[in-house]
Design an enzyme around this catalytic site. Sequence first.
Site, PDB file in Angstrom:
ATOM      1  N   ASP A  25     -16.122  -3.370  -0.218  1.00 20.80           N
ATOM      2  CA  ASP A  25     -15.565  -2.952   1.064  1.00 20.80           C
ATOM      3  C   ASP A  25     -16.704  -2.752   2.054  1.00 20.80           C
ATOM      4  O   ASP A  25     -17.548  -1.861   1.859  1.00 20.80           O
ATOM      5  CB  ASP A  25     -14.774  -1.652   0.901  1.00 20.80           C
ATOM      6  CG  ASP A  25     -13.643  -1.788  -0.113  1.00 20.80           C
ATOM      7  OD1 ASP A  25     -13.030  -2.876  -0.158  1.00 20.80           O
ATOM      8  OD2 ASP A  25     -13.376  -0.829  -0.856  1.00 20.80           O
ATOM      9  N   GLU A  50       0.862  -1.177   0.000  1.00 22.14           N
ATOM     10  CA  GLU A  50       0.000   0.000   0.000  1.00 22.14           C
ATOM     11  C   GLU A  50       0.902   1.231   0.000  1.00 22.14           C
ATOM     12  O   GLU A  50       1.763   1.370   0.870  1.00 22.14           O
ATOM     13  CB  GLU A  50      -0.922  -0.022   1.214  1.00 22.14           C
ATOM     14  CG  GLU A  50      -1.850  -1.233   1.176  1.00 22.14           C
ATOM     15  CD  GLU A  50      -2.667  -1.410   2.445  1.00 22.14           C
ATOM     16  OE1 GLU A  50      -3.870  -1.718   2.326  1.00 22.14           O
ATOM     17  OE2 GLU A  50      -2.108  -1.239   3.554  1.00 22.14           O
TER      18      GLU A  50
END
Length: 247
Positions: A128, A8
């Site tokens: 999500d 990330e």
Amino acid sequence: MIVYPTIELQQGRCVSLKRGRLNEPVIWHVDPIETARKFREAGAQWMHVTDFDGVVGGNANNTLLEDIIRTAGIPVQLGGGFRTRESVVRWIDKGAGRIVIGTLATQNPDLVKELARSFPDQIVLAVDVWQGKVMSEGWRAATAFTPEDFIAAFSDTPLAGVIITDIDSDMEEVEAQLGMVSGLAAQVRVPVMVRGVINTVDDIARAKYIPNISGVLVGRALFSRDLDLAEALAVAQPRPEPIADFQ
């Protein structure tokens, strides 16, 4: 089952976020390109990269992303801020193996369906989940969709896969997390990857036996060294079925 070691990125650095809080990153002092190479050397078949600057509309990581895609030596599944057809096509042309789309799917599902038809095996839907709702805008905005309805809306779409993320992954009830993921995975006709529930080798062993789970994304646990990638890859491999010995 495929383990997707995950990087990330924020401002060129490897980071981890807690429940998507962009202003509270945990910074890992490692080189992203060298880390990607180590993933390959450990035996990874794929890797996943999330561009947090892209989530907020920035492009500071673009050159780094291109370098990772070019030098990793394994296919890169890329997510973070894909809001237009042009941005998806651009990164496919740059060599990304798959593009992960979340917010755009909540805003313009027909475009995502068209992209999936145009780029077979390269478009992944991000689901999500936070408190029973699908989140968008980098986990910052709740939509009106339940994950069940959101997944059902793409049931006939030729997606490369679906990533289910339990945003409330900091709670310790791992069995409850996997139960939620298992229920959603049962609805999906394409391969399912899970994120946010894998912190140990035992978690991989559990996920391995959930029907329709084809992959797990693992990031923070690798950087904190709570999980060894080579061991994770070994655990994820299928075990040979016993063969009866007829005398």
